[in-house]
Scaffold this motif. Structure first.
Motif, mmCIF file in Angstrom:
data_model
loop_
_atom_site.group_PDB
_atom_site.id
_atom_site.type_symbol
_atom_site.label_atom_id
_atom_site.label_comp_id
_atom_site.label_asym_id
_atom_site.label_seq_id
_atom_site.Cartn_x
_atom_site.Cartn_y
_atom_site.Cartn_z
ATOM 1 N N ASN A 81 -2.110 3.005 17.241
ATOM 2 C CA ASN A 81 -0.847 2.483 16.847
ATOM 3 C C ASN A 81 -0.266 3.292 15.575
ATOM 4 O O ASN A 81 -0.776 2.751 14.419
ATOM 5 N N GLY A 127 2.598 0.935 13.078
ATOM 6 C CA GLY A 127 2.206 -0.393 12.651
ATOM 7 C C GLY A 127 3.000 -0.689 11.390
ATOM 8 O O GLY A 127 3.731 -0.030 10.814
ATOM 9 N N GLU A 159 -5.391 -4.024 13.777
ATOM 10 C CA GLU A 159 -4.133 -3.574 13.456
ATOM 11 C C GLU A 159 -3.655 -1.917 14.184
ATOM 12 O O GLU A 159 -2.552 -1.750 14.520
ATOM 13 N N THR A 160 -4.889 -1.098 13.921
ATOM 14 C CA THR A 160 -4.859 0.202 14.003
ATOM 15 C C THR A 160 -4.774 0.550 15.744
ATOM 16 O O THR A 160 -4.132 1.364 16.267
ATOM 17 N N PRO A 194 -4.795 -1.847 18.751
ATOM 18 C CA PRO A 194 -4.512 -3.030 19.196
ATOM 19 C C PRO A 194 -5.299 -3.299 20.425
ATOM 20 O O PRO A 194 -5.394 -4.414 20.479
#
Ligand code: FAD
Ligand code: ZN
Lengths: 415, 107
Positions: free
Chosen positions: A161, A164, A321-322, A324
């Motif tokens: 991602n 973010g 977060e990096t 998903p």
């Protein structure tokens, strides 16, 4: 030593694999050796190997308190790269990386070196400027790296991602010839090659004291008796402070726990190594399909080989977060190793206040990648009683002289 | 998970509330020190496998620095005490010796 080859596999296949010999001898210790190496991790074994191969010194014993490769060598996440900032670092790490390229052939064992490429994400403006600087430094050093933009990052790692909300990916430092290798195999390959050249690897033999006479080392006390040594190389990573105390000096090193974990195996999802230093996490996928994950080290002195749970939590949070898609994966195993941290995040390859005693330590969170280069440089230091060009900048005297080799940015997250 | 009792506010603090500050009781060297002494003061550490005296800050609490005596192998905490001392107080040494008979780690 019987060589490993495709032919050997075929030959053994037709005789029920009865013909394989043990990869290394397990001899009883002799009363004395020319060189005793303490610690059969990658660095200790590589030191012994290059003592024999480059300097013709085979009257060598490697003493190991546990089993060979059971320390950090068998606990690390196997990232190999050489994109450091300072020239002395680039020299020794690039030497190591280039030796990895031919290691399987040189040592006749498949160490599964996989130069799949290493990405270090820039997730703040500050980090981006830092990596641009590193890319320029690497160009001058002859280390092939490049700063790439977020689109290229997304191409290389489709599951990432890049936008973010907290830390969007602004670019990355890309080293296409970085990668991973099989950690155990590296220790085994050196051990097998050492043993074949007549070096004794003595496992379950803990060094408990260092004997000296008039300021010169004479040997070591061990759980298997006294072993004489004309020269002694201390290569014990997290336990460097303990051995230094036996020898009667102190080191600018603190030992802390660093952890790693692996997920359940999944289909191929990511074929490069990604390191995210700002959010403190990194990830690659093993050939078995597990995601291999690491993060930050503990902040306090620790010899437990466990580490604190909140680091795992922070690492996993950062990586979810990096990436998903990993949010519902189960984590299978977690472990820790004791890493030896110096203030400038650079190693120590040095003579010591005790004559005939040398130390190789301080690789901290990043010494798997350097095993061959470190062994090469350490062997030269021990054989000649003087450092060669690779080891010279890493002497203990650099602290007194204020000549630090500052890699706190390049070392970034633990790796 | 490491828990330390802050000797100032009495809170039993979780390590995420604390900031580690490294080895305690390192004697500060003045301008008259030799280069070796000054380098040792700045860089050389005991880094013991066992009993360790260290500095901690109750960062997410009262904000104050304090000292702890802790075992780096078992993570057992022997005592926490005020940072306003140059050496571990007698009762802290006694607490350690009660649990580690024959221990000779200080000074
Ligand atoms: C979780 C984790 C992840 C890591 N990830 C990476 C990474 O991705 N990339 C990277 O480059 N580096 C990484 N590292 C760092 C790397 O593992 C170390 O820097 C490196 O392995 C140190 O190698 P070594 O051979 O010197 O140490 P070790 O393999 O620890 O060998 C030292 C040996 O000395 C022995 N020993 C200690 N005391 C005695 C004694 N008294 N007598 C006899 N023997 C003794 C120990 O048993 C041990 O086997 C990581 C480390 C950890 C813990
Ligand atoms: Zn408090």
């Amino acid at each position: 030593m019987r060589r490993y080859s495709a032919f050997a596999i075929a030959r053994e296949a037709v005789r029920y694999h009865q013909g394989w010999e043990r990869a290394w001898r397990s001899p009883a210790p002799r009363p004395a050796y020319e060189v005793v190496v303490v610690g059969a991790g990658g660095h200790g074994l590589a030191t012994a190997y290059y003592l024999a191969r480059n300097h013709g010194i085979t009257d060598v014993a490697v003493l190991e308190k546990g089993w060979l490769g059971g320390g950090n060598t068998g606990r690390n996440t196997t990232i190999i790269r050489s994109n450091y900032l300072q020239d002395p670092s680039a020299a020794i790490y690039e030497k190591a990386r280039s030796l990895y390229e031919t290691m399987s052939r040189d040592l006749n064992m498949n160490v599964m070196f996989s130069p799949r490429g290493v990405l270090m994400l820039a997730q703040t403006e500050h980090e981006k400027r830092g990596y641009l600087r590193t890319a320029h430094a690497n160009r001058l050093q002859g280390v092939a790296t490049e700063f790439i933009g977020p689109e290229r990052v997304k191409e290389l790692v489709p599951i990432i991602n890049v936008s973010g909300p907290r830390y969007p990916v602004l670019g990355a430092l890309w080293q296409p010839r970085g990668g991973t290798a099989r950690h155990d195999a590296v220790a085994w390959a050196y051990a097998r090659a050492c043993s074949a050249m007549g070096i004794d690897i003595i496992q379950r033999c803990e060094v408990t004291g260092i004997t000296q006479e008039r300021g010169r080392v004479t040997g070591v006390e061990t759980t298997r008796g006294h072993i004489g040594a004309k020269k002694l190389a201390i290569v014990v990573a997290g336990h460097s402070g303990v051995l230094a105390e036996m020898a009667g000096f102190r080191l600018p090193i603190e030992s802390v726990a660093l952890q790693a974990l692996v997920s359940e195996p999944i289909k191929p999802a990511i074929d490069v190594v990604v390191m995210a230093n700002t959010v403190h996490g990194y990830m690659s996928q093993s050939d078995k399909g597990e995601l291999v994950i690491g993060g930050g080290a503990d902040g306090y002195n620790n010899y437990t080989q466990r580490g604190s749970f909140h680091h795992i939590e922070e690492t996993v949070r950062a990586l979810v977060e990096t990436f998903p898609i990993i949010s519902r994966l189960r984590m299978m195993r977690q472990w820790g190793g004791i890493v030896d941290m110096t203030g400038d995040r650079s190693p120590i390859l040095s003579k010591t206040p005790l004559e005939g005693c040398y130390i190789n330590a301080g690789w901290g969170t990043g010494g798997f990648k350097s095993i061959p280069g470190s062994g090469w440089a350490m062997a030269e230091l021990v054989a000649k009683d003087a450092p060669g060009p690779l080891a010279a900048p890493f002497g203990l005297e650099r602290f007194r002289e204020g000549r630090f080799i500052d890699e706190s940015v390049a070392a970034g997250v633990a790796h | 998970m490491l828990l330390l009792e802050c000797p100032y506010c009495g809170v039993m603090a979780d390590e995420t509330e604390l900031a580690p500050g490294g080895e305690a009781h390192i004697a500060r060297r003045g301008p008259e020190a030799s280069e070796e002494e000054f380098a040792a003061y700045l860089f050389e550490r005991k880094n013991p496998r066992g009993v360790h005296f260290e500095r901690w800050r109750h960062a997410a609490g009262c904000g104050k620095w304090f000292h702890a005596a802790r075992d780096t192998v078992t993570l057992e905490v022997f005592a926490t005490y005020s940072a306003q001392t140059l050496a571990p107080p007698e009762e802290v040494l006694a607490a350690i010796r009660r649990k580690r008979p024959g221990w000779e780690g200080w000074p």
